[in-house]
Design an enzyme around this catalytic site. Structure first.
Site, PDB file in Angstrom:
ATOM      1  N   SER A 150     -32.376 -26.302  -5.472  1.00  0.00           N
ATOM      2  CA  SER A 150     -33.775 -26.378  -4.789  1.00  0.00           C
ATOM      3  C   SER A 150     -33.882 -26.808  -3.352  1.00  0.00           C
ATOM      4  O   SER A 150     -33.140 -27.725  -2.886  1.00  0.00           O
ATOM      5  CB  SER A 150     -34.450 -27.127  -5.670  1.00  0.00           C
ATOM      6  OG  SER A 150     -36.043 -27.079  -5.176  1.00  0.00           O
ATOM      7  N   TYR A 163     -36.801 -34.508 -10.120  1.00  0.00           N
ATOM      8  CA  TYR A 163     -36.468 -33.123 -10.036  1.00  0.00           C
ATOM      9  C   TYR A 163     -35.704 -33.054  -8.449  1.00  0.00           C
ATOM     10  O   TYR A 163     -34.547 -32.455  -8.632  1.00  0.00           O
ATOM     11  CB  TYR A 163     -37.578 -32.058  -9.613  1.00  0.00           C
ATOM     12  CG  TYR A 163     -37.300 -30.748  -9.651  1.00  0.00           C
ATOM     13  CD1 TYR A 163     -36.623 -29.899 -10.854  1.00  0.00           C
ATOM     14  CD2 TYR A 163     -37.376 -29.959  -8.329  1.00  0.00           C
ATOM     15  CE1 TYR A 163     -36.351 -28.570 -10.589  1.00  0.00           C
ATOM     16  CE2 TYR A 163     -37.109 -28.754  -8.229  1.00  0.00           C
ATOM     17  CZ  TYR A 163     -36.529 -27.863  -9.405  1.00  0.00           C
ATOM     18  OH  TYR A 163     -36.394 -26.614  -9.277  1.00  0.00           O
ATOM     19  N   LYS A 167     -31.644 -32.245  -8.431  1.00  0.00           N
ATOM     20  CA  LYS A 167     -31.018 -30.814  -7.725  1.00  0.00           C
ATOM     21  C   LYS A 167     -29.983 -31.716  -6.606  1.00  0.00           C
ATOM     22  O   LYS A 167     -28.914 -30.808  -6.286  1.00  0.00           O
ATOM     23  CB  LYS A 167     -32.096 -30.380  -6.868  1.00  0.00           C
ATOM     24  CG  LYS A 167     -32.944 -29.527  -8.120  1.00  0.00           C
ATOM     25  CD  LYS A 167     -32.298 -28.538  -9.004  1.00  0.00           C
ATOM     26  CE  LYS A 167     -32.978 -27.881  -9.907  1.00  0.00           C
ATOM     27  NZ  LYS A 167     -32.371 -26.675 -10.579  1.00  0.00           N
TER      28      LYS A 167
END
Length: 282
Positions: A150, A163, A167
């Protein structure tokens, strides 16, 4: 495209998180280019619907199917890989697209178990797919593994909790595995998508100030589509990228050139301005 032109003919591919979104987009592209495709995910109904879509676009002779599997469960992940490798063609293409986030909000209020769940799904899940998928690719004489990362792994996304951290872990895993597996002609790369129109972010892509800010941060000025990421994934598993490994490639309309998006309009009403700067009681 005639049969001899199909770049992924006579090989098998596994796509985790293949029931929807980017994973499904990759699976559709692979099937159309001749691969025998297995999609894996946690929801059987969604996977069945995905297979119907795959059957509609698959090249002549390409087989498609699904396996219900949670990538955080090693036995289930191993079984998904074994199924993909049992279709009569060497498993030489694996896309780890299963991921998600359970930790939106200030870091001083993050739920520790949800943090662990997010890291487990993204980092451990990707590792398990790589661990078992790479074994088959080594035996097959080579292959290509693509992880879905991401833009949040490189540009800080305030209040995204685990998150972006997870990633970033995927990106390092890719570099490590590329270094180790190069001797066996297994290539390992990751893609960093920006904002892509999927179910996971439909509350953002539907419109509003957060979407406006994403677009302001994106030089090309549009939301991405799953097909945009699938095109890059097809290149990375195909015959024209055989000297490319250990790379993390941004596919984000240029978003990585600017900054992370501003989620304040959504999160400030939920947490308050003081909490967003880390001020909490207790």
């Amino acid at each position: 495209m005639t049969q001899p032109q199909l770049p992924l003919a006579d090989r098998a591919a596994l796509v985790t998180g293949g029931g929807s979104g980017i994973g499904l987009g990759c699976a559709l592209r692979f099937a159309a280019e001749g691969a025998h495709v297995t999609v894996a995910g946690r929801g059987e109904d969604r996977l069945k619907a995905a297979v119907a879509e795959l059957e509609a676009v698959a090249a002549p002779g390409a087989r498609v199917g699904y396996v219900v599997a949670d990538v955080t469960d090693e036995d289930q992940t191993r079984a998904a890989v074994e199924h993909a490798a049992s279709l009569g063609r060497p498993l030489t293409a694996v896309v780890a697209s299963a991921g998600g986030n359970s930790t939106m909000g200030p870091i001083t209020l993050v739920d520790t178990q949800k943090w662990r769940d997010t890291v487990d799904l993204n980092v451990t899940g990707t590792m398990l797919v790589l661990k078992h998928g790479a074994r088959h690719m080594v035996r097959a004489g080579g292959g290509s593994f693509v992880a879905i990362s991401s833009v949040a792994s490189a540009a800080t996304h305030r209040w995204f909790g685990a998150y972006g951290v997870a990633k970033a872990g995927i990106d390092h895993l890719v570099r490590l595995a590329a270094d180790e597996l190069g001797a066996s002609r297994v290539r390992v790369n990751s893609i960093r998508p920006g904002l892509v129109r999927t179910e996971m972010v439909e509350t953002v892509t539907a419109g509003g100030p957060v979407l406006d800010d994403y677009l302001a941060c994106t030089p090309l000025g549009r939301i991405g589509e799953p097909a945009d990421i699938a095109a890059l994934a097809a290149f990375l598993v195909g015959p024209e990228s055989t000297w490319l490994t250990g790379q993390t490639i941004s596919a984000d309309g240029g978003h990585h050139l600017r900054r992370g998006p501003d989620y304040r309009p959504v999160l400030e009403p939920l947490f308050g301005p003081e909490a967003l700067r880390g001020a909490v009681d207790g």
